[in-house]
Scaffold this active site. Structure first.
Site, PDB file in Angstrom:
ATOM      1  CB  ALA A  16      -1.042   0.174   1.268  1.00 21.21           C
ATOM      2  CB  VAL A  66       3.219 -10.353   1.960  1.00 18.20           C
ATOM      3  CG1 VAL A  66       2.422  -8.856   2.456  1.00 18.20           C
ATOM      4  CG2 VAL A  66       3.719 -10.237   0.520  1.00 18.20           C
ATOM      5  CB  SER A 144      -4.239  -9.563 -13.116  1.00 22.20           C
ATOM      6  OG  SER A 144      -3.882  -9.187 -14.322  1.00 22.20           O
ATOM      7  CE1 TYR A 156       1.173  -9.588 -11.851  1.00 26.56           C
ATOM      8  CE2 TYR A 156       0.010  -9.766 -13.596  1.00 26.56           C
ATOM      9  CZ  TYR A 156       0.208  -9.214 -12.768  1.00 26.56           C
ATOM     10  OH  TYR A 156      -0.454  -8.004 -12.002  1.00 26.56           O
ATOM     11  CB  ALA A 157      -0.532 -15.892 -16.762  1.00 26.64           C
ATOM     12  CB  ALA A 159       1.122 -15.472  -9.403  1.00 27.86           C
ATOM     13  CE  LYS A 160      -1.872 -10.306  -9.636  1.00 24.46           C
ATOM     14  NZ  LYS A 160      -1.881  -9.818  -8.147  1.00 24.46           N
TER      15      LYS A 160
HETATM   16  P1  NAP Z   1       3.024  -1.557  -7.800  1.00 24.55           P
HETATM   17  O1  NAP Z   1       2.595   0.113  -8.155  1.00 24.55           O
HETATM   18  O2  NAP Z   1       4.108  -1.996  -8.158  1.00 24.55           O
HETATM   19  O3  NAP Z   1       2.903  -1.566  -6.030  1.00 24.55           O
HETATM   20  C1  NAP Z   1       3.087  -2.822  -5.543  1.00 24.55           C
HETATM   21  C2  NAP Z   1       3.555  -2.472  -4.176  1.00 24.55           C
HETATM   22  O4  NAP Z   1       3.600  -3.875  -3.614  1.00 24.55           O
HETATM   23  C3  NAP Z   1       4.883  -1.887  -4.111  1.00 24.55           C
HETATM   24  O5  NAP Z   1       4.660  -0.804  -3.034  1.00 24.55           O
HETATM   25  C4  NAP Z   1       5.841  -3.032  -3.738  1.00 24.55           C
HETATM   26  O6  NAP Z   1       6.815  -2.531  -2.795  1.00 24.55           O
HETATM   27  C5  NAP Z   1       4.700  -3.711  -2.880  1.00 24.55           C
HETATM   28  N1  NAP Z   1       5.472  -5.221  -2.609  1.00 24.55           N
HETATM   29  C6  NAP Z   1       6.137  -6.019  -3.463  1.00 24.55           C
HETATM   30  N2  NAP Z   1       6.587  -6.956  -2.939  1.00 24.55           N
HETATM   31  C7  NAP Z   1       6.150  -6.983  -1.445  1.00 24.55           C
HETATM   32  C8  NAP Z   1       6.337  -7.753  -0.652  1.00 24.55           C
HETATM   33  N3  NAP Z   1       6.957  -9.026  -0.658  1.00 24.55           N
HETATM   34  N4  NAP Z   1       5.699  -7.570   0.514  1.00 24.55           N
HETATM   35  C9  NAP Z   1       5.065  -6.293   0.656  1.00 24.55           C
HETATM   36  N5  NAP Z   1       5.024  -5.498  -0.050  1.00 24.55           N
HETATM   37  C10 NAP Z   1       5.334  -5.821  -1.369  1.00 24.55           C
HETATM   38  O7  NAP Z   1       1.633  -2.268  -8.351  1.00 24.55           O
HETATM   39  P2  NAP Z   1       0.352  -1.809  -8.837  1.00 24.55           P
HETATM   40  O8  NAP Z   1       0.414  -1.783 -10.064  1.00 24.55           O
HETATM   41  O9  NAP Z   1      -0.186  -0.946  -7.577  1.00 24.55           O
HETATM   42  O10 NAP Z   1      -0.463  -3.297  -8.396  1.00 24.55           O
HETATM   43  C11 NAP Z   1      -0.918  -3.626  -7.151  1.00 24.55           C
HETATM   44  C12 NAP Z   1      -1.696  -5.024  -7.323  1.00 24.55           C
HETATM   45  O11 NAP Z   1      -2.587  -5.003  -8.429  1.00 24.55           O
HETATM   46  C13 NAP Z   1      -0.526  -6.328  -7.604  1.00 24.55           C
HETATM   47  O12 NAP Z   1      -1.124  -7.545  -7.181  1.00 24.55           O
HETATM   48  C14 NAP Z   1      -1.085  -6.366  -9.242  1.00 24.55           C
HETATM   49  O13 NAP Z   1      -0.218  -7.664  -9.831  1.00 24.55           O
HETATM   50  C15 NAP Z   1      -2.211  -6.168  -9.418  1.00 24.55           C
HETATM   51  N6  NAP Z   1      -2.568  -5.503 -10.603  1.00 24.55           N
HETATM   52  C16 NAP Z   1      -1.978  -4.703 -11.249  1.00 24.55           C
HETATM   53  C17 NAP Z   1      -2.513  -4.070 -12.603  1.00 24.55           C
HETATM   54  C18 NAP Z   1      -1.968  -2.947 -13.080  1.00 24.55           C
HETATM   55  O14 NAP Z   1      -2.292  -2.687 -14.342  1.00 24.55           O
HETATM   56  N7  NAP Z   1      -1.260  -1.936 -12.644  1.00 24.55           N
HETATM   57  C19 NAP Z   1      -3.383  -5.152 -13.186  1.00 24.55           C
HETATM   58  C20 NAP Z   1      -3.855  -5.979 -12.660  1.00 24.55           C
HETATM   59  C21 NAP Z   1      -3.683  -6.539 -11.439  1.00 24.55           C
HETATM   60  P3  NAP Z   1       8.226  -1.901  -3.386  1.00 24.55           P
HETATM   61  O15 NAP Z   1       8.053  -0.501  -4.123  1.00 24.55           O
HETATM   62  O16 NAP Z   1       9.091  -2.087  -2.452  1.00 24.55           O
HETATM   63  O17 NAP Z   1       8.519  -3.060  -4.397  1.00 24.55           O
END
Ligand code: NAP
Length: 255
Positions: A16, A66, A144, A156-157, A159-160
């Site tokens: 977050a 996590v 996703s 990723y696919a 995992a999702k």
């Molecule tokens: P993001 O901007 O990359 O943010 C992800 C956050 O998760 C970052 O703050 C990251 O920290 C943190 N994180 C990564 N590994 C972690 C861990 N082991 N423990 C705790 N925190 C961790 O990604 P987002 O685009 O907001 O995506 C959020 C979620 O939505 C993800 O699950 C992603 O797969 C899903 N999603 C995103 C999209 C899209 O288009 N953006 C589409 C479908 C699904 P660091 O910065 O330190 O790495």
């Protein structure tokens, strides 16, 4: 449910510090919950926490990986101590390590499966103790549209898609304790994650957003607030009979 009772509830949002997780944390705070803003580095959560507290909400920053069981147990205990028993969990933390199958390393496969799936498993296992005790809970997992398959994203696919199976199983196991579990499957959302995808394919981010928007039926890219709105619904009292569902939030029926 009265506003007062809702204020007493505590939510944990993983990943977050930024992006979708930050938007969900802000939205849940607006909805009246106390919010634990959890990310790898507690310091990185400061901005999200400040936005919430400046608006009159309650939030704390929590640092934890996590995928680390010891860190997860400590983080959930800290939240229970400082904000009250967490009964809402948003499993949002995620990473991408894209590559075509023949170039994908075992490390990249393991890293993605570990953060998304092991992370959601460990967080859910820890938080359900509080939910079962309270006889009420909400779990929202981030899947996703890539769960349906996406070139360059075998890890990723998988995992999702796994997040969807986990969600349905949590719904079946925890339903009797008043706990619902649902998944949100976003399409293209403007965040640092999609910015890095644009960089990888060598396209400017604005150009990438514009080109992608043309393929989306509603004619625009998605934003973190679009996902936060769906999370808010799943966490609400009114969604108590909705469980084990996957909501595609993608501006249309397909990725
Ligand atoms: P993001 O901007 O990359 O943010 C992800 C956050 O998760 C970052 O703050 C990251 O920290 C943190 N994180 C990564 N590994 C972690 C861990 N082991 N423990 C705790 N925190 C961790 O990604 P987002 O685009 O907001 O995506 C959020 C979620 O939505 C993800 O699950 C992603 O797969 C899903 N999603 C995103 C999209 C899209 O288009 N953006 C589409 C479908 C699904 P660091 O910065 O330190 O790495």
């Amino acid at each position: 449910m009265t506003d007062t009772a809702q204020t007493a509830r505590t939510a944990i949002v993983t990943g977050a510090a930024r992006g979708i997780g930050a938007a969900i944390a802000r939205r849940l705070a607006e909805d009246g919950y106390a919010v634990a803003v959890l990310d790898l580095d507690a310091g990185a959560c400061a901005e999200t926490v400040a936005t919430i507290t400046d608006a009159g909400g309650r939030a704390i920053a929590v640092g934890a990986n996590v995928a680390d069981a010891t860190a997860v147990a400590a983080a959930v205990a800290q939240v229970a101590e400082e904000l009250g028993a967490p009964t809402i969990l948003i499993n949002n933390a995620g990473i991408i390590r894209d590559n075509l199958l023949f170039k994908m390393t075992e490390e990249d496969w393991d890293a993605v499966l570990t953060v998304h799936l092991r992370g959601a498993f460990l967080m859910s296992r820890e938080v359900q103790k509080h939910q079962v005790e309270a006889g009420w809970g909400r779990i929202v997992n981030l899947s996703s549209t890539s769960a349906l398959g996406n070139r360059g994203q075998a890890n990723y696919a998988a995992a999702k898609a796994g997040m969807q199976g986990l969600t349905k199983t949590l719904a079946i196991e925890l339903g009797r304790y008043g706990v619902t579990a649902n998944a949100i499957a976003p399409g293209f959302i403007v965040t640092d994650m999609t910015r890095s995808t644009a960089e990888r394919v060598g396209v400017g981010f604005d150009e990438f957003i514009e080109a992608t928007a043309k393929t989306i039926p509603v004619g625009r890219a998605g934003y973190p607030s679009d996902i936060a709105a769906a999370a808010s619904f799943f966490c609400s009292e009114g969604a108590g009979f909705v469980s084990g569902q996957v909501l595609y939030v993608a501006g249309g029926p397909r990725a």
